[in-house]
Design a protein around this motif. Structure first.
Motif, mmCIF file in Angstrom:
data_model
loop_
_atom_site.group_PDB
_atom_site.id
_atom_site.type_symbol
_atom_site.label_atom_id
_atom_site.label_comp_id
_atom_site.label_asym_id
_atom_site.label_seq_id
_atom_site.Cartn_x
_atom_site.Cartn_y
_atom_site.Cartn_z
ATOM 1 N N GLY A 1 -3.690 1.369 4.770
ATOM 2 C CA GLY A 1 -3.322 1.901 3.458
ATOM 3 C C GLY A 1 -2.386 1.010 2.663
ATOM 4 N N LYS A 2 -2.165 -0.211 3.122
ATOM 5 C CA LYS A 2 -1.207 -1.100 2.457
ATOM 6 C C LYS A 2 -1.625 -1.422 1.024
ATOM 7 C CE LYS A 2 -1.719 -4.329 5.540
ATOM 8 N NZ LYS A 2 -2.814 -3.677 6.288
ATOM 9 N N SER A 3 -2.862 -1.853 0.849
ATOM 10 C CA SER A 3 -3.336 -2.199 -0.500
ATOM 11 C C SER A 3 -3.414 -0.955 -1.385
ATOM 12 C CB SER A 3 -4.713 -2.869 -0.417
ATOM 13 O OG SER A 3 -4.636 -4.081 0.304
ATOM 14 N N LEU A 4 -3.778 0.171 -0.795
ATOM 15 C CA LEU A 4 -3.826 1.422 -1.561
ATOM 16 C C LEU A 4 -2.435 1.809 -2.056
ATOM 17 C CD1 LEU A 4 -6.293 3.498 0.646
ATOM 18 C CD2 LEU A 4 -6.770 2.478 -1.593
ATOM 19 N N LEU B 1 -2.574 2.354 -10.690
ATOM 20 C CA LEU B 1 -3.988 2.027 -10.863
ATOM 21 C C LEU B 1 -4.896 3.079 -10.225
ATOM 22 C CD1 LEU B 1 -3.793 -1.795 -10.184
ATOM 23 C CD2 LEU B 1 -4.312 -0.702 -12.379
ATOM 24 N N ASP B 2 -4.350 3.877 -9.308
ATOM 25 C CA ASP B 2 -5.092 4.962 -8.675
ATOM 26 C C ASP B 2 -4.324 6.257 -8.890
ATOM 27 O OD1 ASP B 2 -7.029 3.230 -7.738
ATOM 28 O OD2 ASP B 2 -6.110 3.004 -5.762
ATOM 29 N N PRO B 3 -5.020 7.403 -8.946
ATOM 30 C CA PRO B 3 -4.326 8.677 -9.135
ATOM 31 C C PRO B 3 -3.491 9.047 -7.914
ATOM 32 C CG PRO B 3 -6.658 9.036 -8.707
ATOM 33 C CD PRO B 3 -6.486 7.572 -8.878
ATOM 34 N N GLY B 4 -2.351 9.649 -8.165
ATOM 35 C CA GLY B 4 -1.489 10.091 -7.084
ATOM 36 C C GLY B 4 -0.457 11.079 -7.583
ATOM 37 N N GLY C 1 -1.431 9.740 -2.354
ATOM 38 C CA GLY C 1 -2.692 9.403 -2.994
ATOM 39 C C GLY C 1 -3.750 9.277 -1.928
ATOM 40 N N PHE C 2 -4.937 8.879 -2.322
ATOM 41 C CA PHE C 2 -6.029 8.726 -1.359
ATOM 42 C C PHE C 2 -5.633 7.727 -0.268
ATOM 43 C CE2 PHE C 2 -9.815 6.439 0.099
ATOM 44 C CZ PHE C 2 -10.523 7.494 0.649
ATOM 45 N N GLY C 3 -5.569 8.184 0.966
ATOM 46 C CA GLY C 3 -5.263 7.313 2.090
ATOM 47 C C GLY C 3 -3.814 6.919 2.238
ATOM 48 N N VAL C 4 -2.939 7.493 1.419
ATOM 49 C CA VAL C 4 -1.530 7.102 1.424
ATOM 50 C C VAL C 4 -0.643 8.324 1.274
ATOM 51 C CG1 VAL C 4 0.277 5.790 0.234
ATOM 52 C CG2 VAL C 4 -2.018 4.852 0.399
#
Length: 203
Positions: A39-42, A50-53, A14-17
């Motif tokens: 990137g821990k919280s991401l 909660l975020d696209p991945g 995902g973004f940043g991960v």
């Protein structure tokens, strides 16, 4: 899938991960450490959907894509560093059926006896942190994702939170906890990982 395997993550991006591949056993406690911005919280947000991945995430043998998003977030629940509050008083965030459990946990976490009747706006950072954890645990998730759950707490409250989390993991809840406290990771974690530029490595 082994019976003890609760959450399986393969090539999650995902973004940043990513890519991140990791397994969490029933009742296991994982700690994730790393510098701010790693990137821990991401990652926690990706696990909570909660975020696209992209990637494969399986909970107790059920692929994430077969579970409705609200149901997934009840079963794999994120407690962010700063939780949201939508009602003016604390008790407005709990269903009536949860109140006895919530009040008992509040006492264990050294919160005042009248905490459920207080207005959210007057709560300290530490009180909010503990109440957000109680709010999550009262809903009985299978996996608990914690972002710096004791960062605003004094040593006594931190000890109380850690004791409650150990008890919950003993009942089968899997825990993934982001922490900057190496001593806490040693006390709490069955396994510890370090995150660097969105990737995990065993610590």
């Amino acid at each position: 899938m082994p019976e003890s395997q609760l959450l399986s993550v393969e090539e999650l991006n995902g973004f940043g991960v990513g890519p991140v591949s990791i397994n969490l056993a029933t009742g296991e406690r994982l700690a994730i450490m790393g510098v701010s911005g790693a990137g821990k919280s991401l990652l926690l947000r990706l696990l909570a959907d909660l975020d696209p991945g992209e990637g494969r995430v399986v909970l107790a043998g059920e692929p994430r894509e077969t579970i409705a998003a609200p149901d997934w977030r009840r079963r794999v629940m994120l407690v962010p560093a700063q939780a949201g509050w939508w009602a003016p008083t604390v008790d407005g965030h709990f269903e009536l059926s949860m109140m006895d459990t919530a009040v008992a946990m509040a006492a264990r976490l050294l919160l005042p006896p009248d905490i459920m009747k207080r207005e959210v706006r007057v709560l300290s950072t530490g009180e909010r942190q503990r109440l957000a954890l109680i709010r999550a645990l009262a809903r009985r998730p299978e996996v608990l994702l914690l972002d710096e759950p004791t960062s605003g707490l004094d040593p006594a409250a931190t000890e109380a939170v850690e004791a409650l989390l150990v008890e919950c993991s003993g009942k089968g809840i899997g825990i993934v906890m982001v922490t900057h406290d190496a001593m806490q990771a040693r006390r709490m974690a069955d396994r510890t990982f370090t995150m660097h530029q969105g990737r995990l490595t065993p610590a």
